[in-house]
Design an enzyme around this catalytic site. Structure first.
Site, PDB file in Angstrom:
ATOM      1  N   LEU A 498      27.973  19.090  71.031  1.00 27.21           N
ATOM      2  CA  LEU A 498      26.693  18.973  71.725  1.00 27.21           C
ATOM      3  C   LEU A 498      25.547  19.483  70.850  1.00 27.21           C
ATOM      4  O   LEU A 498      24.489  18.850  70.748  1.00 27.21           O
ATOM      5  CB  LEU A 498      26.759  19.724  73.046  1.00 27.21           C
ATOM      6  N   GLN A 501      24.539  17.083  68.179  1.00 29.89           N
ATOM      7  CA  GLN A 501      23.788  15.948  68.692  1.00 29.89           C
ATOM      8  C   GLN A 501      22.376  16.339  69.118  1.00 29.89           C
ATOM      9  O   GLN A 501      21.438  15.555  68.984  1.00 29.89           O
ATOM     10  CB  GLN A 501      24.528  15.319  69.881  1.00 29.89           C
ATOM     11  N   GLU A 502      22.228  17.535  69.626  1.00 35.98           N
ATOM     12  CA  GLU A 502      20.913  17.980  70.090  1.00 35.98           C
ATOM     13  C   GLU A 502      19.933  18.189  68.945  1.00 35.98           C
ATOM     14  O   GLU A 502      18.779  17.778  69.024  1.00 35.98           O
ATOM     15  CB  GLU A 502      21.050  19.293  70.880  1.00 35.98           C
ATOM     16  N   SER A 503      20.367  18.862  67.894  1.00 36.39           N
ATOM     17  CA  SER A 503      19.396  19.304  66.890  1.00 36.39           C
ATOM     18  C   SER A 503      19.821  19.091  65.449  1.00 36.39           C
ATOM     19  O   SER A 503      19.019  19.327  64.546  1.00 36.39           O
ATOM     20  CB  SER A 503      19.111  20.800  67.081  1.00 36.39           C
ATOM     21  N   TYR A 608      24.172   9.485  73.829  1.00 35.93           N
ATOM     22  CA  TYR A 608      24.321  10.931  73.658  1.00 35.93           C
ATOM     23  C   TYR A 608      25.715  11.399  74.071  1.00 35.93           C
ATOM     24  O   TYR A 608      26.393  12.114  73.332  1.00 35.93           O
ATOM     25  CB  TYR A 608      23.254  11.618  74.515  1.00 35.93           C
TER      26      TYR A 608
END
Length: 660
Positions: A498, A501-503, A608
């Site tokens: 996660l 994928q977020e940053s 996502y």
């Protein structure tokens, strides 16, 4: 078989480390003057700019930017001689690409077509404006060989640059674009939700055939009322198109009302328009996972709907378990869509479910070579354990040294060291655009050692035949994340999947809606978490701290997981789009999680969730966790036992969320 930094490459490796010691850990000599010159340029202070620029020698890595700013600030982009001098002095650079792009726009505005035609082929990344000018240059030279490509620019539901208007006018005069093409684009604009674009396209029609502008506004704002109004009766093409548009607008709000409105006028519409309307209703119903979607798609038939609508037909059929429809609708897609990995996977699944094992295996075997979510799932269908290639190829010191000597890489690293991330990324992406696999891996390692984690990952992901999955799936901040995952009883591989994928591990990352940090926490969510954790006098700026951001992010991830039956897929969807939406997308019966993911209405969230769950597989292997299949990690989405929550305007989510 592993290739590592060998003693033969020690000298190159030392140069590699020496460069990193300067950028970005320390400031290079001249950096302060460069930043002051940049600030003076932005402020329009020419005297100060020249003062600080004079202190920098041509050996300074970022010296080309001074020449670029001089060209820009004095409007010399219109001075052809000075532009050509710049392009000669700094060929094959990102700055040259930008100067060439601006200069070509100047040439196009001045209609200097021979000069434009000569320079345009050297532009690597043309914009639509450049393409329109290029077609005008060809037409001016009497060349009609690429007129089909020019006409293709017309068929777009979005606003096109003003530079394209003269091109379209000429194509219209020469009858390469006809009246039916105008109606087609008008419908595309309305389908795209761009009524203002439709108003502009409307002016291309004869006055007596045009849509009524006030009626279009009424149909946009109040479709139900418009459909009830007397002036909405379909009497001509314009009124009929408005009626279809109003039905589509109403279908976005209420399927039953839209169906009733369509039934009232169905007999007044040509068969093609009837099928078009059913396709519009079906697509909106499929996005809301309504049972009416499938029979409405059947009434539309595949020949009258777009590939985007076919995608939603497939998703509706997946949720209903209608594998024959899945196969037939995918088969009806055009090649660019049908050949996407997503539809190749579901086509193979459909064949397998329909007892066509041989065809399914052939499809899975081809897809399993791809290192993505669908490739992983395809491998499992072949009863093969999911894993990255056995060899993580390492580059040599000589290869690293060759990369560090490249001026574009040196500029990128210098800019990154100064905190100018946008310019740094531009330089890096431009320089690496034609790298082979080994060069990409050497560059990715350079970025990793500079703690430029997002660029290390992005660069490593571009390899085609040889790979380094340790670079693709970096795990910085491991100590912080391990502790936070353990405290919240979360799978560490999932947390990393996660966070990646977020940053991409950019600690200073900030989204357009205000989410920040490694786990992209929204300000309101951060305050809510702080209150739950009993933190007094909390300031959202604390989200810049990796430790605090990871602590808050893992707490929230655990919170949504507990609210959603402990299901990681639902929690992942909730992290991106909000818990209410994740709950609303469930069914009253259990559902394969891969089907749930595929039918998420938001493109961003759908992509996502796929990537987070795929990432987790690679991190699990990297962390030495017991082998688990991706389909087991995804699991089954339990039946929703409570009514679906009603949509909430501006429903909050900790990360960006997406529009449908």
């Amino acid at each position: 078989m592993f290739k590592v930094f060998r003693s033969a490459g020690l000298a190159g490796f030392l140069v590699f480390l020496g460069f990193l010691a300067i950028h970005p850990a320390q400031g290079a000599e001249g950096d302060d003057d460069f930043l002051r010159a940049r600030q003076a340029y932005a402020a329009g202070d020419n005297a100060a700019f020249e003062k600080y620029a004079a202190r920098l020698s041509s050996a300074y890595p970022l010296y080309p930017y001074l020449a670029y700013w001089r060209l820009q600030k004095s409007a010399n982009i219109a001075n052809d001689d000075q532009v050509t001098d710049f392009l000669s002095a700094y060929p094959d650079t990102w700055l040259a690409e930008r100067v060439r792009a601006d200069w070509l726009k100047q040439l196009g505005r001045r209609e200097m077509w021979p000069a434009y035609a000569a320079e345009y082929p050297r532009l690597v990344r043309p914009e639509v404006t450049h393409q329109c000018y290029a077609h005008r240059a060809q037409l001016a030279a009497g060349d009609r060989s690429r007129v089909k490509e020019a006409v293709a620019l017309w068929f777009n539901g979005n606003d096109q640059p003003s530079a394209c208007e003269p091109l379209f006018a000429q194509l219209f005069r020469e009858e390469f674009i006809n009246r039916e093409d105008v109606w087609r684009r008008l419908r595309l604009a309305l389908e795209a939700g761009n009524p203002n674009v439709a108003l502009v396209v409307n002016t291309w029609l004869p006055l007596e055939e045009r849509m009524n502008n006030l009626a279009l506004d009424h149909a946009t704002r109040a479709p139900a009322a418009y459909l009830q109004s007397a002036d909405a009766q379909p009497e001509n093409r314009a009124a009929r198109e408005l009626k279809l548009y109003a039905i589509t607008q109403l279908a976005k709000l209420n399927s039953q009302q839209a169906e009733a409105a369509l039934q009232r006028i169905l007999g007044q519409l040509p068969e093609a328009d009837q099928r078009y309307a059913w396709g519009q209703l079906a697509t909106q119903a499929a996005r809301r996972h309504e049972a009416n979607a499938l029979p409405w798609f059947v009434r539309a038939e595949t020949w009258v709907i777009s590939d985007l609508q076919r995608e939603w037909w497939v998703r509706a059929a997946l949720r209903a378990g209608e594998w024959a429809s899945v196969a037939s609708v995918i088969d009806s897609m055009t090649d660019p869509y049908r050949n996407l990995s997503v539809w190749r996977y579901w086509r193979a699944r459909a064949h397998k479910s329909l007892g066509r094992a041989t065809q399914a295996k052939q499809m899975f075997t081809t897809l399993a070579r791809e290192t993505n979510y669908y490739g992983q799932l395809a491998q499992e269908e072949l009863d093969e354990n999911v894993s990255p290639p056995a060899i993580n190829v390492k580059t040599s010191g000589e290869e690293a040294e060759a990369i560090t000597r490249m001026p574009g890489i040196q500029r990128a690293m210098a800019l990154y060291g100064l905190g100018l991330r946008t310019e740094a990324n531009n330089e890096w992406n431009w320089t690496t655009r034609a790298f082979d696999d080994r060069q990409l891996l050497a560059a990715a390692e350079l970025a990793r050692r500079a703690e430029w984690f997002d660029q290390a990952i992005n660069t490593a992901e571009k390899t085609r035949d040889i790979h380094d999955f340790e670079l693709r799936y970096l795990a910085p901040y491991r100590e912080l994340a391990s502790v936070a995952a353990a405290e919240n009883k979360l799978d560490e591989a999932w947390v990393y999947g996660l966070m990646r994928q977020e940053s991409r591990f950019i600690n200073v990352a900030r989204s357009r809606v205000g989410a920040s940090g490694l786990m992209q926490i929204m300000p309101d969510t951060a305050r809510w978490i702080a209150n739950r954790l009993g933190i007094k006098r909390f300031n959202v700026d604390e989200m810049r701290s990796p430790a605090t951001n990871i602590k808050f992010g893992t707490y929230y991830l655990k919170h949504v997981q507990d609210r959603l039956d402990g299901t990681p897929v639902l929690a992942t969807a909730a992290y991106n789009a909000g818990p209410g939406r994740a709950q609303r997308w469930r069914s009253v019966t259990p559902m394969e999680a891969a089907v749930y993911i595929e039918s998420i209405p938001f493109t961003e969230t759908r992509d996502y969730v796929r990537k987070v769950m795929s990432n987790a597989m690679y991190y699990a292997r990297r962390f030495g966790q017991p082998s688990v299949l991706l389909k087991d990690r995804l699991g089954v989405i339990p039946a929703r036992t409570v009514p679906a929550p009603a949509p909430v305007p501006n429903e909050p989510a900790p990360s960006e969320g997406a529009d449908s």
